[in-house]
Design an enzyme around this catalytic site. Structure first.
Site, short mmCIF file in Angstrom:
data_model
loop_
_atom_site.label_atom_id
_atom_site.label_comp_id
_atom_site.label_asym_id
_atom_site.label_seq_id
_atom_site.Cartn_x
_atom_site.Cartn_y
_atom_site.Cartn_z
N TRP A 285 0.83 -1.21 0.00
CA TRP A 285 0.00 0.00 0.00
C TRP A 285 0.86 1.25 0.00
CZ3 TRP A 285 -4.95 2.12 0.91
CH2 TRP A 285 -4.98 3.35 1.56
N ASN A 287 0.35 5.69 0.66
CA ASN A 287 -0.42 6.94 0.72
C ASN A 287 0.53 8.12 0.58
OD1 ASN A 287 -0.43 5.73 3.62
ND2 ASN A 287 -1.01 7.80 4.12
N ASP A 288 0.42 9.14 1.37
CA ASP A 288 1.05 10.44 1.12
C ASP A 288 2.48 10.40 0.55
OD1 ASP A 288 -1.02 10.53 2.92
OD2 ASP A 288 0.03 11.70 4.41
N GLN A 304 4.36 7.20 2.28
CA GLN A 304 3.75 6.39 3.33
C GLN A 304 3.49 5.01 2.75
OE1 GLN A 304 2.36 7.66 6.85
NE2 GLN A 304 4.41 8.25 6.23
N SER A 345 3.81 11.02 8.07
CA SER A 345 4.30 11.90 7.00
C SER A 345 5.24 12.99 7.48
CB SER A 345 3.10 12.54 6.30
OG SER A 345 2.49 11.57 5.50
N ARG A 414 1.14 16.29 13.69
CA ARG A 414 1.94 15.53 12.70
C ARG A 414 2.28 16.31 11.44
NH1 ARG A 414 -3.27 13.66 12.94
NH2 ARG A 414 -4.49 13.49 11.01
N ASP A 415 3.03 15.65 10.57
CA ASP A 415 3.31 16.06 9.20
C ASP A 415 4.18 17.32 9.09
OD1 ASP A 415 1.53 13.97 8.83
OD2 ASP A 415 -0.16 15.25 8.28
N GLU A 462 -4.52 18.33 8.13
CA GLU A 462 -3.36 17.47 7.83
C GLU A 462 -2.38 18.09 6.82
OE1 GLU A 462 -5.04 13.06 8.70
OE2 GLU A 462 -5.20 13.63 6.60
C1 FRU Z 1 -2.74 11.92 5.53
C2 FRU Z 1 -2.26 11.25 6.81
C3 FRU Z 1 -1.24 12.10 7.52
C4 FRU Z 1 -0.48 11.08 8.31
C5 FRU Z 1 -0.44 9.92 7.35
C6 FRU Z 1 -0.44 8.58 8.00
O1 FRU Z 1 -3.21 11.01 4.58
O2 FRU Z 1 -3.36 10.98 7.64
O3 FRU Z 1 -1.79 13.14 8.30
O4 FRU Z 1 0.79 11.52 8.65
O5 FRU Z 1 -1.57 10.03 6.53
O6 FRU Z 1 -0.27 7.56 7.07
#
Ligand code: FRU
Length: 710
Positions: A285, A287-288, A304, A345, A414-415, A462
């Site tokens: 998988w 993501n970000d 991610q 992230s 976060r982030d 986020e």
């Molecule tokens: C956004 C998020 C971020 C976090 C990450 C976790 O998609 O929720 O805020 O850091 O994904 O995978």
């Protein structure tokens, strides 16, 4: 000789294993001699799921201990009568929460807890199935023992289930502690897509005490596909993997091995659903996008990643590099989940000499990330901001010993997206807090950070990005863009400490893009951005990888009829993948005309069109693989898939449309929308839509887009 040794050889086979001794099977109408207190276990064994509980499976007979009376928040204790240890193992079926000391079964000998077990889940998701675990009783033979069952955890998975406690000479689970000499690139794992089947594994290196990585992996005897731990940067070292798995997974565990290839690699990038010019991970998988930074001729793309299955889990920073934003080479993970928690992230920068007190030389790559301690395997950790650095151009990363650099502030803060602010000569870190709230921190050395201000992006949350761009190309007239995960942004000013909004939120993304960020240190002052395409459609179900990045795009600020707005074009590097271009000028298409695009065959292409808005048609655009429209509607001035208004600019509608294996992306007059699609077999890749009149194209081009993987 042969005859004489035979009886000795046969002996072990002939020796009958001592019969099992049942300690408790919870089949009666009461707990019998077991002492119960509190509410969670009820007054007697349960016969199935309780109110509000998922279906419970895996218990034997009709009764079992169920700590869900009164839900997750109730608490209880259950204590067995004393029994004598007469076999080598105590096997039992157990399920529920994975909270040592809070949802656990303890074996007590001589008044002390000598062994302890929990269920398998400590975060949302999972299943209510009971599975075998075993205590090794060697060393306690002949002693009196007691079992204590505790359920004092509240909240998610704050309960335990238990059944069929049996003394036996054979264990029902396998305690793993296996050493591997790292002599090949991968440690390969056969896995099932069934994400309730996860088992926790810890990885340590060279006999060190602390695991450098932990992962929940759905090991399976009947794998849907194979995944791997990429060990390219750990060659020659010694890896130990430990954990505990049910005995039935012995075959699968024996297939976990070091190898220079993984089953399925011969098909890599040729799989049915594999995007051909968008970034996807080899397995698992994504993501970000994280840590977007340009350094030494390389565009780095961290992301991610769950390397071990198709769902969000095990948050790791995957890592790939490219010299042109399309041809990517994957490297081993940049950051792995460990006792700090999941690696959420964050961002990356190139730190010039003198700009940091991190223990680095000259110029090095620094990653700023959230260590989400709420998802550590250790209790009492929170989400904090940490840094890691590389001194070999991003091949290996070292987590800073002084982490965290920003302690927990609020919620799942976060982030961090850090950048250098030249006028103030300091680093800046926008950080996501909660709701629409963000904070700003600054630092002279990347180690000590000071909070300077807060800001909001109403209706977004986020993944902050904060950057300055000239308006209409004028370097003396700039705005700062404060960006959120949904692609909404505020425009304003920034003095190095405080962001002051002047307008917004404006919306740039429509459709499935989310959680994007822009490159730090890009050449020619470019502001190159990647988003993540969330699954809002059929996605990539069935593939051994899941979800893709958007196209890379270059942001500028332009003034239009509404004011200053972010404008994007696909990054120019896409031109390197074009072939077989066909072009028409001053083309007029009417509802019954021959469609010049009907000839086109193939699954990856780009269309560039400049349409005169004075065309008489009421609906203008394209139909992709029959089912997917990309159409401008004159009456309400909207574009399919884009919820925002799309009025002509200077009398024209400019469309750039991109189709890849499972995606459709459209740039309309510099705004962006995307979605996942399926290419319906037997349908035309693209047809022109000219409803209710003629469509006048100033120009129309179709380019085939080559695969970036061949
Ligand atoms: C956004 C998020 C971020 C976090 C990450 C976790 O998609 O929720 O805020 O850091 O994904 O995978």
């Amino acid at each position: 000789m042969m005859i004489r040794t035979l009886p000795f050889l046969l002996l072990p086979c002939l020796a009958l294993a001592a019969p099992d001794i049942t300690v408790a099977d919870f089949e009666g109408d009461s707990f019998g001699e077991w002492k119960v207190s509190g509410e969670a276990f009820g007054k007697a064994p349960a016969k199935g799921a309780l109110d509000g509980q998922m279906n419970v499976t895996g218990f034997q007979g009709t009764g079992f201990v169920n700590g869900y009376h009164g839900g997750d928040d109730s608490t209880s204790e259950l204590e067995s009568p004393a029994f004598k240890i007469e076999r080598k193992y105590l096997n039992f079926l157990i399920g529920g929460g994975k909270f040592p000391g809070e949802t656990s079964v303890n074996l007590i000998v001589d008044g002390k807890t000598v062994q302890s077990a929990t269920g398998r889940f400590d975060r949302p998701g999972g299943a209510e199935n009971l599975e075998w675990q075993s205590f090794d009783l060697s060393g306690y033979a002949g002693k009196q023992a007691k079992l204590q069952v505790i359920d004092k955890r509240k909240g998610t998975w704050g309960h335990l289930t238990l059944d069929q406690i049996v003394q036996s000479d054979a264990p029902k689970n396998l305690a793993l502690n296996q050493e591997f000499a790292i002599s090949g690139r991968y440690l390969v794992w056969p896995v099932t897509r069934d994400t309730t089947q996860k088992r926790r594994f810890f990885f340590t290196l060279d006999g060190e005490k602390e695991p450098y990585l932990y992962a929940d992996i759905c090991l399976s005897n009947n794998p849907d596909f194979w995944v791997f731990t990429d060990l390219a940067n750990l060659q020659g070292r010694k890896l130990t993997v430990s954990g505990s798995i049910p005995g039935v997974l012995k075959d699968a565990w024996e297939k976990v091995k070091i190898s220079d290839t993984y089953p399925g690699e011969e098909q890599i990038y040729q799989e049915d659903l594999r995007p051909q010019y968008h970034f996807t991970s080899r397995r698992g998988w994504l993501n970000d996008p994280n840590g977007l930074v340009y350094h030494d001729g390389n565009w780095h793309l961290f992301y991610q990643h769950n390397p071990y299955n198709h769902n969000w889990d095990n948050m790791t920073w995957g890592h790939a590099v490219s010299s042109d934003l399309f041809h990517w080479k994957e490297r081993p993970a940049g950051l792995n989940p460990d006792a700090e928690g999941y690696m959420y992230s964050g961002s990356a920068v190139v730190a010039p000499k003198g700009s940091t007190t991190l223990p680095v030389k000259d110029e090095s790559l620094v990653l700023a990330y959230t260590a989400n301690g709420f998802l550590s395997y250790l209790p009492d950790h929170k989400a904090v901001q940490s840094v890691a650095y590389s001194e070999d151009g991003g091949k290996t990363f070292t987590k800073f010993k002084g982490n965290p650099v920003v302690p927990h502030v609020i919620a799942e803060n976060r982030d961090p997206k850090i950048f250098w602010h030249e006028p103030s000569k300091h680093w800046v870190m926008p950080l996501y807090y909660d709701g629409p709230d963000y904070g700003i921190y600054v630092s002279k050395d990347m180690v000590k950070w000071e909070k300077t201000s807060d800001y909001k992006i109403p209706t977004d949350s986020e993944c902050p990005d904060l950057f300055e761009l000239p308006v209409d190309g004028d370097p003396n007239n700039t705005r700062w863009v404060a960006w959120g995960a949904q692609g909404k942004y505020m425009l304003g000013s920034f003095d190095g400490r405080t962001f002051k909004a002047e307008s917004g939120p404006h919306q740039y993304y429509f459709g499935s893009a989310y959680a994007g960020q822009s490159y730090d240190n890009a050449p020619e002052k470019r502001r190159v951005h990647f988003g993540w395409m969330r699954d809002t459609g059929p996605g990539l179900n069935g593939a051994p990888f899941n979800l893709q990045m958007t196209l890379p795009m270059d942001f500028t600020l332009r003034t239009d009829s509404k004011g200053i707005r972010v404008h994007a074009e696909p990054s120019k590097e896409i031109e390197g993948l074009r072939q077989d271009t066909k072009e028409w000028k001053d083309l007029v298409v009417e509802p019954l005309s021959v469609d010049p695009l009907a000839e086109f065959e193939g699954g990856q292409f780009e269309i560039e069109a400049v349409i005169d808005a004075s065309s008489s048609a009421s609906e203008i655009g394209f139909k992709i693989f029959q089912d997917h429209l990309a159409v401008w509607k004159r009456a309400d001035q909207t574009f399919t898939g884009a919820n925002g208004p799309q009025s002509p600019v200077d009398g024209k509608i400019k469309i750039r449309l991109f189709v890849d294996t499972v995606s459709l992306e459209v740039f309309v007059n510099g705004t962006y929308t995307s979605r996942y699609i399926r290419q319906t077999a037997g349908t035309k890749p693209v047809r022109i839509v000219a409803n209710g009149g003629e469509v006048k194209f100033d120009s129309l081009k179709i380019h085939r887009i080559k695969s970036a993987w061949k």
